[in-house]
Design a protein around this motif. Sequence first.
Motif, short mmCIF file in Angstrom:
data_model
loop_
_atom_site.label_atom_id
_atom_site.label_comp_id
_atom_site.label_asym_id
_atom_site.label_seq_id
_atom_site.Cartn_x
_atom_site.Cartn_y
_atom_site.Cartn_z
N PRO A 263 64.14 -69.03 106.92
CA PRO A 263 65.11 -68.07 106.49
C PRO A 263 64.75 -66.67 106.75
CG PRO A 263 62.65 -68.61 104.55
CD PRO A 263 63.48 -69.11 105.81
N ASN A 264 64.04 -66.12 107.18
CA ASN A 264 63.96 -64.80 107.82
C ASN A 264 64.67 -64.68 109.07
OD1 ASN A 264 62.80 -61.93 106.94
ND2 ASN A 264 61.74 -62.46 108.50
N TRP A 265 65.54 -65.78 109.20
CA TRP A 265 65.75 -66.11 111.22
C TRP A 265 67.60 -65.91 111.01
CZ3 TRP A 265 64.01 -66.44 115.60
CH2 TRP A 265 62.51 -66.61 116.13
N THR A 266 68.32 -64.98 111.97
CA THR A 266 69.12 -65.17 112.02
C THR A 266 69.73 -64.96 113.49
OG1 THR A 266 71.43 -63.91 110.75
CG2 THR A 266 69.55 -62.23 111.63
N LEU A 267 71.48 -65.78 114.02
CA LEU A 267 71.61 -65.71 114.56
C LEU A 267 72.96 -63.98 114.85
CD1 LEU A 267 72.05 -66.59 117.53
CD2 LEU A 267 74.26 -68.16 116.63
N VAL A 268 72.52 -63.33 115.71
CA VAL A 268 73.16 -61.98 115.29
C VAL A 268 73.20 -61.52 117.07
CG1 VAL A 268 71.20 -60.93 115.06
CG2 VAL A 268 73.47 -59.73 115.07
N ASP A 269 74.86 -61.10 117.20
CA ASP A 269 74.71 -61.43 118.80
C ASP A 269 74.69 -61.92 120.07
OD1 ASP A 269 76.30 -59.36 120.96
OD2 ASP A 269 75.13 -57.88 120.73
N SER A 270 74.85 -63.10 119.45
CA SER A 270 74.33 -64.64 120.39
C SER A 270 73.10 -64.53 120.00
CB SER A 270 74.65 -63.67 121.49
OG SER A 270 76.17 -63.96 122.22
N CYS A 271 72.08 -64.24 119.47
CA CYS A 271 70.65 -63.88 119.43
C CYS A 271 70.22 -64.20 118.42
CB CYS A 271 70.21 -62.05 119.59
SG CYS A 271 70.84 -61.42 121.08
N TRP A 272 69.20 -65.29 118.62
CA TRP A 272 68.59 -65.32 117.28
C TRP A 272 66.89 -64.78 117.09
CZ3 TRP A 272 69.41 -68.93 114.05
CH2 TRP A 272 69.57 -70.44 113.87
N VAL A 273 67.29 -63.63 115.87
CA VAL A 273 67.06 -62.98 116.00
C VAL A 273 65.29 -62.83 114.66
CG1 VAL A 273 66.71 -60.63 114.51
CG2 VAL A 273 68.22 -61.50 116.21
N ASP A 274 64.47 -62.94 114.34
CA ASP A 274 63.15 -62.60 113.67
C ASP A 274 63.17 -61.52 112.98
OD1 ASP A 274 60.93 -62.48 111.38
OD2 ASP A 274 59.96 -63.68 112.96
N LEU A 275 63.64 -61.26 111.45
CA LEU A 275 64.20 -59.92 110.62
C LEU A 275 62.68 -59.69 110.85
CD1 LEU A 275 66.83 -60.40 108.41
CD2 LEU A 275 67.04 -59.46 110.17
N ALA A 276 61.49 -60.10 110.31
CA ALA A 276 60.26 -59.68 110.62
C ALA A 276 59.90 -58.95 111.54
CB ALA A 276 59.10 -60.95 109.84
N GLU A 277 60.14 -59.61 112.14
CA GLU A 277 60.04 -58.93 114.48
C GLU A 277 60.42 -57.78 114.21
OE1 GLU A 277 57.70 -58.18 117.59
OE2 GLU A 277 57.05 -59.79 115.81
N VAL A 278 62.02 -57.61 113.75
CA VAL A 278 62.26 -56.37 113.33
C VAL A 278 61.70 -55.60 112.70
CG1 VAL A 278 64.63 -55.30 113.03
CG2 VAL A 278 64.47 -57.65 114.21
N GLN A 279 61.56 -55.79 111.36
CA GLN A 279 61.02 -54.86 110.89
C GLN A 279 59.82 -54.18 111.21
OE1 GLN A 279 61.99 -54.21 107.62
NE2 GLN A 279 59.98 -52.20 108.50
N ARG A 280 58.91 -55.05 111.99
CA ARG A 280 57.63 -54.43 112.19
C ARG A 280 58.47 -53.57 113.58
NH1 ARG A 280 55.13 -59.66 111.03
NH2 ARG A 280 56.76 -60.59 113.08
N LEU A 281 59.16 -53.62 114.51
CA LEU A 281 59.75 -53.14 115.28
C LEU A 281 59.57 -51.93 114.58
CD1 LEU A 281 60.85 -52.23 118.26
CD2 LEU A 281 63.24 -53.23 117.69
N LEU A 282 60.71 -51.24 114.19
CA LEU A 282 61.15 -49.98 112.54
C LEU A 282 59.88 -49.37 112.60
CD1 LEU A 282 64.35 -50.91 110.53
CD2 LEU A 282 64.09 -50.10 113.21
N ASP A 283 58.45 -50.41 112.10
CA ASP A 283 57.65 -50.00 111.90
C ASP A 283 57.02 -49.20 112.67
OD1 ASP A 283 58.47 -50.73 109.54
OD2 ASP A 283 56.88 -52.31 109.21
N GLU A 284 56.48 -49.27 113.96
CA GLU A 284 55.48 -49.16 114.92
C GLU A 284 56.47 -48.10 115.81
OE1 GLU A 284 54.81 -52.21 117.96
OE2 GLU A 284 53.82 -53.35 116.11
N ALA A 285 58.66 -48.09 115.65
CA ALA A 285 59.00 -46.77 116.29
C ALA A 285 59.54 -46.07 115.81
CB ALA A 285 60.01 -47.80 117.71
#
Length: 587
Positions: free
Chosen positions: A475-497
């Motif tokens: 359920p944490n995955w979504t299809l946005v802008d033609s990309c399958w995205v893992d929102l947990a991985e996006v959150q890790r990106l924000l935390d580190e960046a």
Amino acid sequence: MERRVRLTPLRSIPVSFSGRRAAEGPLTLGQLNILEWLSRIPDHFLATVCTELEVPDGVRVNDVAETMAVLLGRHEALRTTYVDGEHPHQKVAASGVLMLDVCALGDGQWGPRDRPAVAEALIRWLRQSPNTAPLPVRVAIATASHAERVIACAARFSHMAVDFQAMGIIKHEFVEMIDDHSARRIGEPRHQPLDQAELEATPAARRHAEAALRYMLAQVQRMPQCLYATPHAHPTGESLAVELSSAAAAIAVQRVAARTRASRSSTVLAAICAVLARRTGYQELVFPLLSSNRFERHLRHYVGSLAQGTIIPIEVAAKTFDALVKHTWISVIKACHHARYDATKRAEVDKRIQHDRGLSFNYDPLFNSLVAESPAASDAVVEHHPEQVTAALQETELRWRPAPRNGSLMRFTLNQIDGPLRLNLWNSDTGQLPRAEMESLLLAVERLLVAAAHDDLDVQRIREAVALEPIQRGPNWTLVDSCWVDLAEVQRLLDEALAPATARIFPAAGGQPLVAYLAATGSVHTPEQAHARCMAALPDRPTAIAPHHYVICATAPPDPANLTAWHGVLSAGAGRTSDSPEDRVRR
């Protein structure tokens, strides 16, 4: 059991060569493409390419020397040096000397049966040897002990000088001359890289290159960051390749290609697309493809680097297999028609689109065909004998080998289509694409081709032949802008960046842009600054993308995981967003 090969370098023999002219001029678009690529990855393993030059039994060292002298005199690309800088150009030498490396084999009897193993050893030796010679080609031979009899020969070429199709032409001409002394002549003048550069500078060619860039822009605006995004992504750094060798698939491909009047390589690509669409859930696949760019008559025997990447869209949904093959064939032709362009200009376009979409692309081709097909091959009438295909299935093999780390997660290479079909799948990280998954994909391609050999398949029968389930995403995955995205991985990106800022990404309705909320810090207090940091940290994260919008708040709410709390902070007047005209992030 394969015999162990040990090479002992003996000497280097000077081979004098002479061509028709000395000249210099601008680089071709194909050469500029390689130069731009190597400027980003100078130590890429494909900066040079190696191959065996086949020798029959009884060939002497002098035969190889004479043949190479003719090849260098005939093809200017093999005696060209390249000058980088603000105005890169190429210089062709009229004459010169190639140093032919001679290696001795160990004691014992060596003969034609040992040639493949010895050639592989020579290729390894060439790859490991320093690249100090001024010429873009280096040749090595292995002889039996200290005799003059050549057991095997191999060559290493700069990718600036040749692509794989050009290397195939050199191999063919080498074989023609090595056993026939009368064929060792330079022959009539040929179309050379400097001639190609002059042709590409004409107004018509420039218009074509600009049209190709417009086509590429349209495709890259809808291409996913990672076509095969999987939830079990635990990078290991191990790169692996497996080759499917299937006589049954070769028979089936010939049958389907004849029925659809499409190319055999497009038939294989259509099967790959059907398998990937089933696994990924995409109705349309948009991915990088490599084009040989050898459509004009004067380029059929051209030795030089012409190949460039293009992007191809393949609409898979609701098509029978024959319809998919025909559609793929037409799409390949269109994409390859737009594959000759200025790579420097394309890099500028790519950089802008990646920034606007919040993606980090890898443009290594998903599919590359090294097969040279004759137009008549797909028109041949092929009778269908099911028992022949069934028997051939018993000979199917999967051959595994370690591989240099590749930039993209997966890459299919069609190495051979006559005899057994040889389809290679190259994986850059087994943690993201496990060995069992690689095997299942190749065998699904074979099953689908074999099932389509008898007659066309509708959508249901395609699904049955593929016999793979869609990738299961949580359920944490979504299809946005033609990309399958893992929102947990996006959150890790924000935390580190964005550290030490407090930042949160929240699920959006299907297909809606991603919005990040964050508390301002001294170093990150505008959406542009936040986006720049996220983009810098994005490479090598295939299941994450950078947010489409950023809401910057003066402080973080007491509960950062509560979206309503962020809205409360913002409504208190302490916030700016990327929807504000002064802070808009272009997307």
